[in-house]
Design a protein around this motif. Structure first.
Motif, short mmCIF file in Angstrom:
data_model
loop_
_atom_site.label_atom_id
_atom_site.label_comp_id
_atom_site.label_asym_id
_atom_site.label_seq_id
_atom_site.Cartn_x
_atom_site.Cartn_y
_atom_site.Cartn_z
N GLU A 1 8.29 -9.56 10.83
CA GLU A 1 8.11 -8.95 12.15
C GLU A 1 8.22 -7.43 12.07
N GLU A 2 9.05 -6.94 11.17
CA GLU A 2 9.27 -5.50 11.06
C GLU A 2 8.13 -4.77 10.35
N ASN A 3 7.41 -5.44 9.44
CA ASN A 3 6.41 -4.71 8.66
C ASN A 3 4.96 -5.14 8.91
N PHE A 4 4.73 -6.14 9.75
CA PHE A 4 3.35 -6.63 9.87
C PHE A 4 2.42 -5.63 10.55
N ILE A 5 2.92 -4.79 11.46
CA ILE A 5 2.05 -3.83 12.14
C ILE A 5 1.58 -2.74 11.16
N PRO A 6 2.49 -2.11 10.40
CA PRO A 6 1.99 -1.14 9.40
C PRO A 6 1.04 -1.78 8.39
N LEU A 7 1.32 -3.03 8.01
CA LEU A 7 0.42 -3.71 7.08
C LEU A 7 -0.93 -3.99 7.71
N ALA B 1 -0.98 -9.88 6.83
CA ALA B 1 -0.40 -9.41 8.09
C ALA B 1 -1.15 -10.01 9.28
N LEU B 2 -2.46 -10.14 9.15
CA LEU B 2 -3.25 -10.77 10.21
C LEU B 2 -2.89 -12.25 10.32
N GLU B 3 -2.72 -12.90 9.17
CA GLU B 3 -2.31 -14.32 9.19
C GLU B 3 -0.97 -14.47 9.89
N TYR B 4 -0.03 -13.57 9.57
CA TYR B 4 1.28 -13.60 10.21
C TYR B 4 1.13 -13.42 11.72
N CYS B 5 0.31 -12.47 12.12
CA CYS B 5 0.09 -12.19 13.54
C CYS B 5 -0.48 -13.42 14.25
N MET B 6 -1.43 -14.09 13.59
CA MET B 6 -2.04 -15.27 14.19
C MET B 6 -1.03 -16.41 14.34
N LEU B 7 -0.18 -16.57 13.33
CA LEU B 7 0.84 -17.62 13.41
C LEU B 7 1.91 -17.29 14.45
N ARG B 8 2.35 -16.05 14.44
CA ARG B 8 3.45 -15.63 15.33
C ARG B 8 3.01 -15.51 16.78
N TYR B 9 1.81 -14.99 17.04
CA TYR B 9 1.37 -14.72 18.41
C TYR B 9 0.20 -15.60 18.85
N GLU C 1 -12.86 -21.19 24.63
CA GLU C 1 -11.51 -20.68 24.40
C GLU C 1 -11.27 -20.30 22.94
N GLU C 2 -11.68 -21.16 22.01
CA GLU C 2 -11.44 -20.88 20.59
C GLU C 2 -12.19 -19.62 20.14
N GLU C 3 -13.43 -19.50 20.58
CA GLU C 3 -14.21 -18.31 20.24
C GLU C 3 -13.53 -17.05 20.78
N CYS C 4 -13.02 -17.14 21.99
CA CYS C 4 -12.35 -15.99 22.60
C CYS C 4 -11.07 -15.64 21.84
N GLN C 5 -10.31 -16.64 21.42
CA GLN C 5 -9.10 -16.38 20.64
C GLN C 5 -9.44 -15.66 19.34
N ASN C 6 -10.52 -16.08 18.70
CA ASN C 6 -10.97 -15.39 17.48
C ASN C 6 -11.34 -13.94 17.78
N ASP C 7 -12.00 -13.72 18.92
CA ASP C 7 -12.37 -12.36 19.33
C ASP C 7 -11.13 -11.50 19.53
N VAL C 8 -10.06 -12.10 20.05
CA VAL C 8 -8.81 -11.35 20.27
C VAL C 8 -8.26 -10.86 18.94
N PHE C 9 -8.17 -11.76 17.96
CA PHE C 9 -7.60 -11.36 16.67
C PHE C 9 -8.52 -10.40 15.91
N PHE C 10 -9.82 -10.55 16.12
CA PHE C 10 -10.77 -9.61 15.53
C PHE C 10 -10.56 -8.21 16.14
N ALA C 11 -10.34 -8.17 17.46
CA ALA C 11 -10.08 -6.89 18.14
C ALA C 11 -8.76 -6.28 17.66
#
Length: 193
Positions: free
Chosen positions: A5-11, A19-27, A46-56
């Motif tokens: 949680e402390e380092n995923f944003i800088p990564l 870090a993106l995988e962590y973000c997807m699992l955590r959020y 919905e699934e397509e939109c969720q993918n768009d969110v993580f892409f953004a």
């Protein structure tokens, strides 16, 4: 390197895929809930939109400011905006598809299904718009509705209201500042997710 949680944003800023995988699992649950709230009437997207969110998030993580909001609030805001974009995009497609289907099959039942979904989408937008514009004076609210919702041109609005264009631009500018200030104040007071 272990992602936390402390380092995923800088990564994420350095485009580290873990870090993106962590973000997807955590959020992922939060994003899914926000997307479902806005796309409940269009579950197939919905699934397509969720993918768009993580892409953004991947492409615009540099826009995140930890001083303004916790990451959970920021990603929920991104999810909301992406879901609304998706809703607008597919609502217009639904209408086009319904007309094409009716022309091809001659079945008004399909038209009725799409019309009901489209009407639900429009009502939700209408309610949100009314809530946002409620902070404005009635005359200013009318200007916003006519120019931004009904998409009338400035010349028509100027002639019909008797207001000069600079006066209208001034009212719009003040209205936008008012809306921004109220929504940023609400965001600061909202509880952390």
């Amino acid at each position: 390197m272990k992602v936390t949680e402390e380092n995923f944003i800088p990564l994420l800023c350095r485009k580290h895929e873990k870090a993106l995988e962590y973000c997807m699992l955590r959020y992922g649950g939060l994003v899914k809930a926000v997307v479902h709230r806005y796309l409940g009437s269009l579950p197939q997207y919905e699934e397509e939109c969720q993918n768009d969110v993580f892409f953004a998030v991947w492409n615009h993580i540099d826009a995140y400011d930890p001083e303004r909001n916790p990451f959970a609030n920021w990603i929920a805001g991104v999810a909301r905006l992406k879901a609304l974009d998706c809703k607008r995009k597919y609502a217009s497609r639904m209408l086009e598809t319904s007309w094409e289907a009716m022309e091809e099959t001659g079945q008004p039942v399909i038209q009725a299904e799409f019309s009901a979904e489209l009407q639900a989408v429009e009502e939700e937008f209408s309610e949100e718009t009314q809530q946002i514009l409620a902070c404005l004076k009635p005359k200013d609210r009318e200007l916003f509705l006519r120019l931004y919702i009904e998409e009338e041109n400035m010349e028509e609005v100027s002639q019909s209201t008797g207001l000069a264009k600079p006066v209208i631009y001034n009212r719009l500018s003040r209205g936008k500042k008012r809306i921004r200030s109220l929504f940023s104040a609400n965001r600061e007071r909202s509880p952390r997710l």
